[in-house]
Design a protein around this motif. Structure first.
Motif, PDB file in Angstrom:
ATOM      1  N   LEU A   3       0.755  -1.285  -0.098  1.00 33.92           N
ATOM      2  CA  LEU A   3       0.150   0.024  -0.047  1.00 33.92           C
ATOM      3  C   LEU A   3       0.871   1.304   0.079  1.00 33.92           C
ATOM      4  CD1 LEU A   3      -2.901   1.479   0.280  1.00 33.92           C
ATOM      5  CD2 LEU A   3      -2.527   0.999   2.866  1.00 33.92           C
ATOM      6  N   ALA A   4       0.568   1.957  -1.113  1.00 36.28           N
ATOM      7  CA  ALA A   4       1.283   3.377  -1.097  1.00 36.28           C
ATOM      8  C   ALA A   4       0.103   4.509  -0.478  1.00 36.28           C
ATOM      9  CB  ALA A   4       1.672   3.880  -2.601  1.00 36.28           C
ATOM     10  N   TYR A   5       0.538   5.070   0.671  1.00 34.90           N
ATOM     11  CA  TYR A   5      -0.773   5.914   1.227  1.00 34.90           C
ATOM     12  C   TYR A   5      -0.226   7.301   1.053  1.00 34.90           C
ATOM     13  CZ  TYR A   5      -4.414   6.330   4.654  1.00 34.90           C
ATOM     14  OH  TYR A   5      -5.798   6.735   5.170  1.00 34.90           O
ATOM     15  N   VAL A   6      -0.817   8.277   0.274  1.00 30.60           N
ATOM     16  CA  VAL A   6      -0.524   9.332   0.272  1.00 30.60           C
ATOM     17  C   VAL A   6      -1.341  10.368   0.756  1.00 30.60           C
ATOM     18  CG1 VAL A   6       0.287  11.271  -1.476  1.00 30.60           C
ATOM     19  CG2 VAL A   6       0.708   8.789  -2.141  1.00 30.60           C
ATOM     20  N   ASP A   7      -1.124  11.040   1.945  1.00 33.28           N
ATOM     21  CA  ASP A   7      -2.127  11.473   2.893  1.00 33.28           C
ATOM     22  C   ASP A   7      -1.375  12.717   3.426  1.00 33.28           C
ATOM     23  OD1 ASP A   7      -4.109  12.093   4.844  1.00 33.28           O
ATOM     24  OD2 ASP A   7      -5.008  10.289   3.983  1.00 33.28           O
ATOM     25  N   GLY A   8      -2.099  13.758   3.953  1.00 33.71           N
ATOM     26  CA  GLY A   8      -1.809  15.036   4.719  1.00 33.71           C
ATOM     27  C   GLY A   8      -1.734  14.409   6.041  1.00 33.71           C
ATOM     28  N   HIS A   9      -2.274  13.515   6.593  1.00 37.98           N
ATOM     29  CA  HIS A   9      -2.543  12.862   7.826  1.00 37.98           C
ATOM     30  C   HIS A   9      -1.858  11.333   8.014  1.00 37.98           C
ATOM     31  CE1 HIS A   9      -5.245  15.958   7.328  1.00 37.98           C
ATOM     32  NE2 HIS A   9      -5.001  16.283   8.369  1.00 37.98           N
ATOM     33  N   ALA A  10      -1.511  11.106   9.127  1.00 35.44           N
ATOM     34  CA  ALA A  10      -1.066   9.751   9.450  1.00 35.44           C
ATOM     35  C   ALA A  10      -2.370   8.734   9.518  1.00 35.44           C
ATOM     36  CB  ALA A  10      -0.430   9.594  10.664  1.00 35.44           C
ATOM     37  N   ASP A  11      -3.452   9.193   9.767  1.00 36.63           N
ATOM     38  CA  ASP A  11      -4.786   8.391   9.848  1.00 36.63           C
ATOM     39  C   ASP A  11      -4.465   6.950  10.579  1.00 36.63           C
ATOM     40  OD1 ASP A  11      -5.882  10.322   8.211  1.00 36.63           O
ATOM     41  OD2 ASP A  11      -5.846   9.201   6.608  1.00 36.63           O
ATOM     42  N   PHE A  12      -3.597   7.320  11.595  1.00 37.05           N
ATOM     43  CA  PHE A  12      -3.366   6.038  12.383  1.00 37.05           C
ATOM     44  C   PHE A  12      -3.834   5.898  13.664  1.00 37.05           C
ATOM     45  CE2 PHE A  12       0.137   2.676  13.676  1.00 37.05           C
ATOM     46  CZ  PHE A  12      -0.153   2.024  12.328  1.00 37.05           C
ATOM     47  N   ALA A  13      -4.792   6.815  14.061  1.00 38.46           N
ATOM     48  CA  ALA A  13      -5.671   6.686  15.504  1.00 38.46           C
ATOM     49  C   ALA A  13      -6.456   5.492  15.378  1.00 38.46           C
ATOM     50  CB  ALA A  13      -6.433   7.810  15.421  1.00 38.46           C
ATOM     51  N   THR A  14      -6.569   5.222  16.899  1.00 39.85           N
ATOM     52  CA  THR A  14      -7.506   4.191  16.991  1.00 39.85           C
ATOM     53  C   THR A  14      -8.824   5.099  17.691  1.00 39.85           C
ATOM     54  OG1 THR A  14      -7.196   4.014  19.427  1.00 39.85           O
ATOM     55  CG2 THR A  14      -5.953   2.655  17.927  1.00 39.85           C
ATOM     56  N   PRO A  15     -10.100   4.206  17.420  1.00 37.31           N
ATOM     57  CA  PRO A  15     -11.225   5.198  17.938  1.00 37.31           C
ATOM     58  C   PRO A  15     -11.051   5.490  19.432  1.00 37.31           C
ATOM     59  CG  PRO A  15     -11.742   2.910  17.191  1.00 37.31           C
ATOM     60  CD  PRO A  15     -10.501   3.014  17.121  1.00 37.31           C
ATOM     61  N   GLU A  16     -10.121   5.069  20.277  1.00 35.82           N
ATOM     62  CA  GLU A  16     -10.216   5.953  21.587  1.00 35.82           C
ATOM     63  C   GLU A  16      -9.159   7.240  21.447  1.00 35.82           C
ATOM     64  OE1 GLU A  16     -11.136   1.939  21.675  1.00 35.82           O
ATOM     65  OE2 GLU A  16      -9.326   2.470  20.801  1.00 35.82           O
ATOM     66  N   GLU A  17      -8.115   7.077  20.493  1.00 33.84           N
ATOM     67  CA  GLU A  17      -7.146   8.220  20.381  1.00 33.84           C
ATOM     68  C   GLU A  17      -7.829   9.228  19.503  1.00 33.84           C
ATOM     69  OE1 GLU A  17      -3.042   5.346  20.322  1.00 33.84           O
ATOM     70  OE2 GLU A  17      -4.241   5.763  18.225  1.00 33.84           O
ATOM     71  N   SER A  18      -8.547   9.311  18.561  1.00 34.34           N
ATOM     72  CA  SER A  18      -9.285  10.136  17.587  1.00 34.34           C
ATOM     73  C   SER A  18      -9.925  11.049  18.284  1.00 34.34           C
ATOM     74  CB  SER A  18     -10.146   9.308  16.598  1.00 34.34           C
ATOM     75  OG  SER A  18     -10.773  10.316  15.868  1.00 34.34           O
ATOM     76  N   HIS A  19      -9.614  12.405  17.969  1.00 39.15           N
ATOM     77  CA  HIS A  19     -10.206  13.315  18.487  1.00 39.15           C
ATOM     78  C   HIS A  19     -11.732  13.741  17.831  1.00 39.15           C
ATOM     79  CE1 HIS A  19      -7.095  15.950  20.989  1.00 39.15           C
ATOM     80  NE2 HIS A  19      -7.197  14.680  20.970  1.00 39.15           N
ATOM     81  N   THR A  20     -12.071  13.313  16.657  1.00 43.16           N
ATOM     82  CA  THR A  20     -13.308  13.449  16.090  1.00 43.16           C
ATOM     83  C   THR A  20     -13.996  12.118  16.081  1.00 43.16           C
ATOM     84  OG1 THR A  20     -12.305  12.502  13.831  1.00 43.16           O
ATOM     85  CG2 THR A  20     -11.992  14.832  14.493  1.00 43.16           C
ATOM     86  N   GLY A  21     -13.597  10.929  15.942  1.00 40.80           N
ATOM     87  CA  GLY A  21     -14.267   9.832  16.126  1.00 40.80           C
ATOM     88  C   GLY A  21     -14.554   9.329  14.677  1.00 40.80           C
ATOM     89  N   SER A  22     -14.053  10.244  13.706  1.00 44.32           N
ATOM     90  CA  SER A  22     -14.128   9.989  12.265  1.00 44.32           C
ATOM     91  C   SER A  22     -13.148   8.856  11.688  1.00 44.32           C
ATOM     92  CB  SER A  22     -13.995  11.225  11.488  1.00 44.32           C
ATOM     93  OG  SER A  22     -13.522  10.891  10.071  1.00 44.32           O
ATOM     94  N   VAL A  23     -13.828   7.829  10.959  1.00 44.21           N
ATOM     95  CA  VAL A  23     -12.986   6.671  10.359  1.00 44.21           C
ATOM     96  C   VAL A  23     -12.141   7.333   9.597  1.00 44.21           C
ATOM     97  CG1 VAL A  23     -13.132   4.696   9.027  1.00 44.21           C
ATOM     98  CG2 VAL A  23     -14.849   5.050  10.862  1.00 44.21           C
ATOM     99  N   PRO A  38     -14.353  -4.109  14.949  1.00 45.88           N
ATOM    100  CA  PRO A  38     -14.586  -4.980  13.695  1.00 45.88           C
ATOM    101  C   PRO A  38     -14.061  -4.357  12.444  1.00 45.88           C
ATOM    102  CG  PRO A  38     -16.591  -4.364  15.273  1.00 45.88           C
ATOM    103  CD  PRO A  38     -15.589  -3.751  15.670  1.00 45.88           C
ATOM    104  N   LEU A  39     -13.882  -3.003  12.265  1.00 40.71           N
ATOM    105  CA  LEU A  39     -13.255  -2.546  11.043  1.00 40.71           C
ATOM    106  C   LEU A  39     -11.822  -2.893  10.727  1.00 40.71           C
ATOM    107  CD1 LEU A  39     -14.995   1.224  10.811  1.00 40.71           C
ATOM    108  CD2 LEU A  39     -15.547  -1.007   9.261  1.00 40.71           C
ATOM    109  N   ALA A  40     -11.016  -3.168  11.960  1.00 40.83           N
ATOM    110  CA  ALA A  40      -9.783  -3.611  11.734  1.00 40.83           C
ATOM    111  C   ALA A  40      -9.709  -5.198  11.561  1.00 40.83           C
ATOM    112  CB  ALA A  40      -9.136  -3.313  13.157  1.00 40.83           C
ATOM    113  N   ARG A  41     -10.566  -5.673  11.580  1.00 44.99           N
ATOM    114  CA  ARG A  41     -10.521  -7.083  11.509  1.00 44.99           C
ATOM    115  C   ARG A  41     -11.619  -7.590  10.121  1.00 44.99           C
ATOM    116  NH1 ARG A  41      -7.259  -6.385  14.166  1.00 44.99           N
ATOM    117  NH2 ARG A  41      -7.139  -6.369  16.326  1.00 44.99           N
ATOM    118  N   LEU A  42     -11.803  -6.702   8.959  1.00 49.10           N
ATOM    119  CA  LEU A  42     -12.481  -7.008   7.911  1.00 49.10           C
ATOM    120  C   LEU A  42     -12.022  -8.256   7.178  1.00 49.10           C
ATOM    121  CD1 LEU A  42     -13.128  -3.414   6.510  1.00 49.10           C
ATOM    122  CD2 LEU A  42     -14.812  -4.881   7.687  1.00 49.10           C
ATOM    123  N   ALA A  43     -10.900  -8.536   7.307  1.00 49.21           N
ATOM    124  CA  ALA A  43     -10.006  -9.934   6.598  1.00 49.21           C
ATOM    125  C   ALA A  43      -9.901 -10.994   7.286  1.00 49.21           C
ATOM    126  CB  ALA A  43      -8.793  -9.150   6.103  1.00 49.21           C
ATOM    127  N   GLY A  44     -10.482 -10.774   8.570  1.00 54.34           N
ATOM    128  CA  GLY A  44     -10.672 -11.844   9.570  1.00 54.34           C
ATOM    129  C   GLY A  44      -9.283 -11.790  10.689  1.00 54.34           C
TER     130      GLY A  44
END
Length: 196
Positions: A3-23, A38-44
C-alpha cells in the motif's frame, strides 16, 4: 498486497485516540489491523495489509499527535513525511516508495500494491475542498510526478482518490484539478498499452 498511502495525515488513530471519532482519521490504522474494532478485522485474523508493506507519504500533521503518531513511529511502516518531498525531491521519494513496495524483504513479497491518494495530501492553496486541510504539501503537478512511476509499475493494482468535498467546491475548480490529475496519471498509463 502493498500500500502506497499518500495523505496529509497519518490516519493511524484508534477510536479511543481520535479526537473526531471519524473513521477518516483511522483508515491506515484499520487497514493494518490496529485497534479493537470490527473494522480492523475485515479480513479476519489477518490485517488487510501488513505494516512492513506500507509506505506513508506526505503527512504534515506533526502538531496533531492524536492521529496515532507514537504507534506509527513504533510500526514497520515506512513513513516519508511531507518535508521529504521538498528536501529529497519528488522523484527520489517515488523511487524509495517503489523500492520498498517491490523489493523482496525477509518475508514474502506482496503480489502487488494499491495506491491511496487523499485530496488533503495536496497543497490546500490548489485543493481547498477538503475537511481537514494542512498547510504546505505538493502541487497537482508534483503529485502527478510522484504517482506516475507508481501507477505505471506492473505491480500497481489500482488507485483510489478520497476526501474531496464537493460542498467546499462551489465553482468545481478543485474537482476540475482532480480530474486533470487523474487524466494525466491514467491516460498516460493507457497510452503505454496498460489495461485494467
Amino acid at each position: 498486497m502493498g500500500l502506497a498511502y499518500v495523505d496529509g495525515h497519518a490516519d493511524f488513530a484508534t477510536p479511543e485516540e481520535s479526537h473526531t471519532g471519524s473513521v477518516a482519521s483511522m483508515c491506515l490504522a484499520l487497514a493494518v489491523g490496529r485497534g479493537e474494532t470490527p473494522l480492523a478485522r475485515l479480513a479476519g485474523d489477518e490485517p488487510l495489509v501488513h505494516g512492513k508493506d506500507v509506505v506513508l507519504i506526505g503527512r504534515r500533521d506533526a502538531a496533531q499527535p492524536w492521529y496515532g503518531h507514537a504507534a506509527l513511529a513504533a510500526s514497520p511502516i515506512l513513513d516519508i513525511p511531507g518535508t521529504a518531498l521538498s528536501d529529497r525531491g519528488v522523484a527520489e521519494v517515488a523511487a524509495a516508495t517503489l523500492l520498498s513496495l517491490t523489493s523482496p524483504g525477509s518475508s514474502e513479497m506482496p503480489r502487488g500494491f494499491w495506491i491511496h491518494l487523499d485530496a488533503d495530501g495536496i497543497n490546500p492553496t490548489v485543493m481547498s475542498a477538503v475537511d481537514s486541510p494542512e498547510p504546505g504539501g505538493p502541487t497537482i503537478n508534483e503529485v502527478v510526478e510522484l504517482l506516475t512511476p507508481l501507477v505505471r509499475h506492473p505491480r500497481a493494482l489500482g488507485l483510489e482518490l478520497t476526501i474531496y468535498d464537493p460542498g467546499l467546491d462551489p465553482d468545481r475548480s478543485c474537482a476540475t484539478r482532480l480530474v486533470t490529475l487523474l487524466e494525466k496519471l491514467l491516460l498516460g498509463t493507457c497510452s503505454l498499452g496498460r489495461t485494467g
